[in-house]
Every structure is written in structure tokens, then in C-alpha cells.
Design an enzyme around this catalytic site. Structure first.
Site: not given
Length: 258
Positions: A120-121, A138
């Protein structure tokens, strides 16, 4: 013409461009956006949060846009965005973003090999290569033209600079400045990526100047702040050296590769 295999499951609300191919047992959820010329292999799972640019290739069993593996995630609407002509190989997993940045991004002309994981991200630039089983935490940022060897674990929030090459199996717990080669059990400086830079059109003069800058950082008794001052004083501040200085000065709170 768009070709959807009779055993694929493409939701009515999915947006497919022209000349898209979808293989058997692939799932494309309502809300997903698939650009012109994309090829979606068998057993691929594409959630509603995915945005693929044109001519992306996704091969067997890859999973795109699934929920972040982050206990702070609360179901917010976020995306996974993949740039044109990127190839995603077998069983790679790419999670969508969280409220921290709202999106996970993979740039254009990237190659994500089998079993690689983009968390994520994360933000990948253009022409990035992840070899087999690279695993990213992340919020990782990987700049253009970086090549990451197989089975490399990358700690969350790490940034990897442009034209970096990292050897297989190397642990990456801290930031890697641009233009270097990295290897070892934990990431260690192994000179600059001279071959890669020459292939991409860097002049011998630029390469030699980059070497001089890194000699101050990694082949002297100076600490990082002292090395930065020496570089500013003694070395021609060509654009590549300025990029090194900007990278290191902006990331010292995270920790730069020793």
C-alpha cells in the site's frame, strides 16, 4: 476488438478500452478501468479500485488492487494505478493505497516479475524492474530506472534513488541514494552503476564525477554531513551530483545506506 473469454467474469460496470483481452477465470470487478490494448491473463483478479493505462500486460494469477495489509486501514476509497506498457508477471500482488496517500502507483514501462509484492502507498517510477519475489513494505518509493534483484525485502518508508541496482537477497532497511550498486546481507555500497549509466547515455565525464562524489561519502573517513560539505566544495556540481546532494539532504532523518 475486445476479447473476453467465455469463462472470464467481467462485471457490467467495468470499463474496458479497445482491443482488450481477458483470459479464462479472470475476474474484473465493476468500477475497474482497463486501458486500450491491455492483456489480462487467466485467473487474474482485478478489483474495482484498479486503473490500468494502455497496453498493460497482467499474467496468470496476479492480484491487483486488493486491500492494504495495514491494520490502520478502515476501508477508505483508494486506488492502484499502473502506467502504460508495464508487465506484471505470475502471482504478483499489488495492494491499493490507504488514506495516507490515497493511492499506490506503478509507473510506465515497468517489469514486475513473478511473486513480487507492491504494498500500500508505494510509488514506483518509470522503467523500474522488480525481480522475482521482491517484497516491499508500505510507503516505499522507487525512482526511475531502478533494478531490484530477486527476493529483496524493502523496509517500509524506504526510498530508492534513480538508476540504482540492488543485488538479489539484499536486505534494504534504509534509503539508497541514486546511481549506486548495492549488495550484501544488508545493503552496502558496491560502487556506482557504471554499466547501467553508460547504457542509458551518461557520459564518461558525468560517471567519473559521480564516482568522485561517492568516494567522499563511502570511501573516506568523513561522516555524511562532512562528505556533503566536501562535495559542495571540491566537486563539479553537475545535475547528477546535485541530485545526490538533494536526495541525501532530504532523507537523513530516515537514514542513508552506510
Amino acid at each position: 476488438m475486445t476479447k473476453i473469454h467465455e469463462l472470464a467474469c467481467v462485471a457490467e460496470g467495468a470499463e474496458l478500452g479497445e482491443n482488450v483481452e481477458v483470459g479464462p477465470f479472470a475476474v474484473v470487478e465493476s468500477g475497474a478501468v482497463i486501458g486500450d490494448g491491455c492483456k489480462i491473463g487467466p485467473h487474474v483478479y482485478i478489483t474495482q479500485w484498479v486503473r490500468l493505462a494502455e497496453n498493460v500486460v497482467v499474467t496468470k494469477g496476479a492480484s491487483l488492487g486488493t486491500e492494504p495489509q495495514d491494520l490502520k486501514f478502515e476501508g477508505e476509497a483508494t486506488t492502484l494505478e499502473v502506467g502504460a506498457r508495464t508487465v506484471i508477471r505470475e502471482f504478483a500482488t499489488l495492494n491499493r493505497g490507504t488514506k495516507a496517500s490515497k493511492r499506490t502507483v506503478v509507473g510506465e514501462d515497468c517489469l514486475l516479475m513473478a511473486y513480487s509484492h507492491v504494498a500500500h502507498d508505494c510509488h514506483l517510477g518509470d522503467n523500474v524492474i522488480l525481480a522475482n519475489a521482491v517484497n516491499m513494505g508500505g510507503h516505499v518509493h522507487i525512482d526511475d530506472w531502478a533494478i531490484i534483484g530477486g527476493m529483496v525485502p524493502i523496509h517500509q518508508f524506504v526510498r530508492i534513488g534513480k538508476h540504482v541496482m540492488i543485488g538479489g537477497g539484499t536486505q534494504v532497511p534504509y534509503d539508497i541514494p541514486p546511481f549506486v550498486r548495492v549488495a550484501g546481507h544488508r545493503a552496502e555500497y558496491h560502487g556506482i552503476n557504471s554499466i547501467g549509466l553508460r547504457r542509458r547515455g551518461f557520459t564518461d565525464e558525468a560517471i567519473n564525477t559521480i564516482k568522485r562524489a561517492y568516494r567522499s561519502m563511502y570511501r573516506s573517513s568523513m561522516n555524511i554531513p562532512q562528505a556533503l560539505e566536501a562535495i559542495k566544495k571540491d566537486i563539479d556540481l553537475i545535475p547528477e551530483v546535485q541530485e545526490i546532494l538533494e536526495f541525501v539532504e532530504s532523507r537523513q532523518d530516515r537514514g542513508i545506506m552506510k
